[in-house]
Structure formats: C-alpha cells, structure tokens
Write a protein that holds these residues in place. Sequence first.
Motif, PDB file in Angstrom:
ATOM      1  N   GLY A  10      30.813  -0.281 -40.082  1.00 14.01           N
ATOM      2  CA  GLY A  10      31.108   0.867 -41.018  1.00 14.01           C
ATOM      3  C   GLY A  10      32.102   0.846 -41.038  1.00 14.01           C
ATOM      4  N   TYR A  11      32.969   2.252 -41.028  1.00 13.69           N
ATOM      5  CA  TYR A  11      34.468   2.799 -41.530  1.00 13.69           C
ATOM      6  C   TYR A  11      35.104   1.825 -40.547  1.00 13.69           C
ATOM      7  CZ  TYR A  11      31.407   5.468 -43.636  1.00 13.69           C
ATOM      8  OH  TYR A  11      30.198   5.880 -44.277  1.00 13.69           O
ATOM      9  N   ASP A  12      36.594   1.112 -40.755  1.00 11.71           N
ATOM     10  CA  ASP A  12      37.832   1.384 -39.842  1.00 11.71           C
ATOM     11  C   ASP A  12      37.356   0.073 -38.731  1.00 11.71           C
ATOM     12  OD1 ASP A  12      39.377   2.334 -42.009  1.00 11.71           O
ATOM     13  OD2 ASP A  12      39.238   3.936 -41.732  1.00 11.71           O
ATOM     14  N   THR A  13      37.162   0.762 -37.788  1.00 14.38           N
ATOM     15  CA  THR A  13      36.940   0.191 -36.619  1.00 14.38           C
ATOM     16  C   THR A  13      35.681   0.268 -36.128  1.00 14.38           C
ATOM     17  OG1 THR A  13      38.316   1.223 -35.857  1.00 14.38           O
ATOM     18  CG2 THR A  13      38.965  -0.623 -36.044  1.00 14.38           C
ATOM     19  N   LYS A  14      34.952   1.488 -36.355  1.00 11.26           N
ATOM     20  CA  LYS A  14      33.896   1.847 -35.223  1.00 11.26           C
ATOM     21  C   LYS A  14      32.880   1.517 -36.056  1.00 11.26           C
ATOM     22  CE  LYS A  14      34.556   6.766 -35.570  1.00 11.26           C
ATOM     23  NZ  LYS A  14      34.414   8.389 -35.572  1.00 11.26           N
ATOM     24  N   PHE A  15      31.693   1.199 -36.180  1.00 11.91           N
ATOM     25  CA  PHE A  15      30.424   0.067 -36.637  1.00 11.91           C
ATOM     26  C   PHE A  15      29.427   1.462 -36.534  1.00 11.91           C
ATOM     27  CE2 PHE A  15      32.988  -3.711 -34.946  1.00 11.91           C
ATOM     28  CZ  PHE A  15      32.901  -4.113 -35.969  1.00 11.91           C
ATOM     29  N   PHE A  16      29.109   1.332 -38.090  1.00 18.24           N
ATOM     30  CA  PHE A  16      27.752   3.104 -38.094  1.00 18.24           C
ATOM     31  C   PHE A  16      26.561   1.636 -37.574  1.00 18.24           C
ATOM     32  CE2 PHE A  16      28.624   6.706 -39.109  1.00 18.24           C
ATOM     33  CZ  PHE A  16      29.936   7.204 -38.717  1.00 18.24           C
ATOM     34  N   LEU A  17      26.900   1.088 -38.118  1.00 17.38           N
ATOM     35  CA  LEU A  17      25.219   0.524 -38.584  1.00 17.38           C
ATOM     36  C   LEU A  17      25.254  -0.926 -37.867  1.00 17.38           C
ATOM     37  CD1 LEU A  17      24.327   1.331 -42.331  1.00 17.38           C
ATOM     38  CD2 LEU A  17      23.134   1.836 -40.400  1.00 17.38           C
TER      39      LEU A  17
END
Lengths: 265, 335
Positions: A10-17
Amino acid sequence: MLQVHDLTCGYDTKFFLKNINFKIKEKEFVGIIGPNGSGKTTLLRALTKIIRPRQGSIYLEGDNIENLTFKELAKKIAVVSQGLDMELRMEAEEYVLLGRIPYRRGWQFIEAHFDRDIAEGAMASTDTLKFRDRLMENLSGGERQLVVIARALAQQPKLMLLDEPTSHLDITHQVAVLDLLKRLNSNNGLTVAVVLHDLNLASEYCDRLILLQDGRIYKIGIPQEVLTYQTIEEVYKTVVVVKQNPVSLKPYVFLVSQEGQKQRK
Amino acid sequence: MNKKIFLWIIWILILTGILAGTAILSFCVGAASIPLKRIFSLILEGGGSSEYSILFDIRLPRILLGFAIGGALALSGVILQGMFRNPLVEPYTLGISGGAALGVSLNMLLGLQRSFGALTLPFSGFLGAISVIILVYSLTVRKGALRIQGLLLCGVMISFICSSLIMLIMALSRTEDLHGIVFWVMGSLEEPSWFLIKTVSLVSFLGLVISYFFCFDLNALSLGEEEAQHLGINIERSKRLLFILASVLTGFSVSIAGIIGFVGLVIPHFVRMVIGRDHRILLVASFLSGAAFLILCDTLARTIISPLELPVGVITGIFGGGLFVYLLSKKGHSF
C-alpha cells in the motif's frame, strides 16, 4: 508465469492490498475487475515494482521481481497505463520507438535497424502505420490507445498489463482494442492481464476473472463462476440481472434502475 | 542514413557555425577598435604588443568563459525542465544562485576577499551553492524518493530567504563593498584567473558528455515518471544524478560569473520550439545555442555604451525575454 504469493502492500501507512494470492498461466487472458477503489490499479503497480510489497512476494517466470532490475522487468512486462498525457508533442513512430529503450546498449544513441523493424512490426500489427507521422496529441482517443499498445508491443513483452484500456472509447474502438489483444493472445502467445470496468467486456473476452473488493480477492474463476448476480450484488451493492449472451454464451450483466425495480414489484 | 539523424547533423553543423561566427565577431569588436587585417598580422607576429594582449588576455578569456557558462546554464536548464516536466524551471529556480550570491555577499561583508585574495570569491560562491543544494536535497528526499513538486517549492522558498538575507547584508555593508555585491549579483564574464576559466570549461564540457548517459532517461521521463519506470528506467537513481549534475553545472557557473538569468530558461525553450524535443539532439543543441547566446550578449554588453560596460545579466534578460515573448506570440506553443 506470474505468481503472486500472500502480497500485502500500500501507500505510506495504509494497506491497500491484503493477502493477495493468485497465479497467471502462460498465454492466459485474465481480467481484473472490482468497484472503484478496490485496488485494481494498485495491484498493477505492485506487479511492476512501482509499489514495493510489505509482505509476500511476486514471482515472474520463477524470479522474484525484487531481484530483477527495472530494465529486465521492462523487457518482460509492458504496461499500458490509464490516461496518457493528452498534450504529447511526439510523432507516433517516435513514441513507439520509446518501447525499445529497455533494449538499448551502453553507448547506443541511435536505434539500430532491427529496433526500427520491431517498431514497424508493432505498428503493423496494431494497424497504426498510417498514423506514424502524426503527432500523438492530434490522434483521437481510440487511435492513440492503439499506438500506446504498439509501443508496449515494441517492448517485446511476455506479459502485457493494461489499465482500463477501453475507458473513454466508443464501442467501435472498445471492440477494436480488445479484439487486438485477443488476437495477440491467441496468435502470438502474449499473456494479458487487463483491468476492466465494463463487466460485460470482461466476461466476453477474458478466460479468467479476478474480482477485488476492498483490497482483497473476493473471487477468482471463469466468468460464469464470478459473474453471478449474488456475487455482483454483494460486491457492487447494485441490483443486477445476469443472463447469457445469445451468441458467445458468456454471462451478460443487466443493470436495473430503481424505477424499474419498483415497476416490477 | 535515416532522415532524422541527417537533420540532427545539419542542425549541429549550423549551430557550431553560429557559435564560431559569434566567437569571431566577439573577438573582433570591442572598446579598442582593432581592424580585421591587423588581427591577422597580430596573430602571426605573436605576443608583445598591447593590442595582442587586448585580444588574448581580455577578449579570448571572456569568449571561453561565455562558451562554458552559456553552455552549462542552457544544459542544466534542459535537464531540469526535462526531469520536472515543467517549462518554468531553470537553474536559478532551485535556489542555487541565491545560495551562491549569499556566499559571495557574506565574503564581502566579512572582508575575506581583502585578506585572502580574490580567489575566495568564487570559492565562497560555490560553497553557498553547494550548501543550498544539500539543504534542498535533504529536505525533499524522504524515504529515498525525490519529490519533484516539493523540490521546486523548497527551491523557490530558499531563493526568497537568500535574497532577503542578501538585502540584509547590503544594508549592513560599507558603500565600497555594496558596489561589489551589486555588480556581482548582476553577473559578469570578467574573470582574470585562467585557472578558473579552464576549470569551468572542463566542468561544462564534462557535464555535456555525462548528460548524454541520461538522454533516454530524459526522453522517457517526458511521458511521466511512472511511464518512464515502465520503460525500464530506474527513475529514482536517474532523477538524483540528474539533479546533482544540473546543480554542479549551475554552482560552478554562478560562483564564477554571478547571476546571469534567462539563459537556462529561454534557450531550452527556443531550441525545443525550433528543433524538437528529443533529448538526444536537445542536449547538445541547447549547449551550443546557450554558448553562442551568452557570447553574443557579452559582446553587446561590452560595446553598447563602450568604454563603459553593462552587466551581461541585463542584456540576457532584455534580449532573451524579448525574444521569448515574441516567439510565444508568433506561434502558439505549449511545453
């Protein structure tokens, strides 16, 4: 040929996948579908090392892509991104020749003859030779998309990734683009993974579908398995009716407006 | 031979011709009028006369310096505009010139130049430029990725801070130093030290050679960063090296010649409009045009109100800006 193993990124601290697992076999035509923000584009970006995995790994023909350089990767995977810069003052042929960049050697500043031949071949198979001297910005959306695919072909990839190649195109060009991909897939053995918004195009052209929801894989399978009205209503929160396309016998998704639903009741 | 390459060779020959013509013109005209015939015989006779020393000790160094600095500024302009994909970027937007000017002003305020000699001036300018580069760079590099928008904003802000500090220094400094600072800020190609002229020429030429390692990277970057990466370019590495290259070129130029604006902004635009946007030709064409342009401007600066001399930055500004506005209005142009 492509194996994604327990991928979380994911981006930065968020998990997208989260915990993505799937395989793509050689010469397969795979569709990636899912609602907006479900992580389709993020998945493509992870496959090309633009986003690095937090966890898990991706193998391309047995190699972990973390161990491949961008150059090596670009010889195997070509990407057709969403929304090319509209103001591109570059002749179509020059643009297609950019696809040869991964193959240049040290001090070679000028394309070799075979680079030109490959670019020409790519333009011939996408039927874009007639635009070769036109500027990219002066081509229509559909014509430009074909030239972009020609550039991707000039990279001589094993796997082509496409991000919504048919959005903003009229039905003539939608079919032209997807027929072309299908032809490359069955005649030249190109493996194709394509993100599509249009469920019916996905159903019609893809061997297998990967349905994403909130960064997780909801379902993988042949269109008949994935495109059922229960699944679609669950993932897209929309009322639909699924019937069979009378010619291709693939599932076809009908949308039903709110008013239509009321009348029925 | 294909048509494109033939055209490129023609352009290089034309630009080299223009450059040589400008250099010869600049060699022949000046405050002391020396007729062309006399120049030939002077060259044959060799050194000794005062006319000979005007030609070879005053005019020739300026031509060389104009070549090196004009080329370096235009080259770093092309590189920065290419990697930022922004037509308004030029070597000075990143605050490098501000840093150099601040270094020189501090030097003059503290009187270092009087106690340690004139060579400390370019040295302190270079030190100032390098500190700004390191500052901008370390502020904008996070988690290993060079953020282009941040870099730009940061550079502009540092420019402002530097120019405010320079004004502060000006307010604090004595009248005779003030004159020096003002003249340095306006830019001049007068440089007595052959050592510095040789150094900057070498740096500038090496810069051109090194930039050619990145011509494909720049071409790919014109499609956008992600697209460039898909074409196999390691963009983080390329951006970092290109930024350092452009900074060093600018740092050297500014610390020796002061602030000469517009060359790095206008020349790349001009060349892109006329010749095209493939960096394989754009790099060398901009270098040659920048060199010719600066030599020409310097010649004008020397001769317009001779025996007095105008600051060359004034000429490049008026001339370059004017030319640019004219071209822009003549032909609808987008980056």
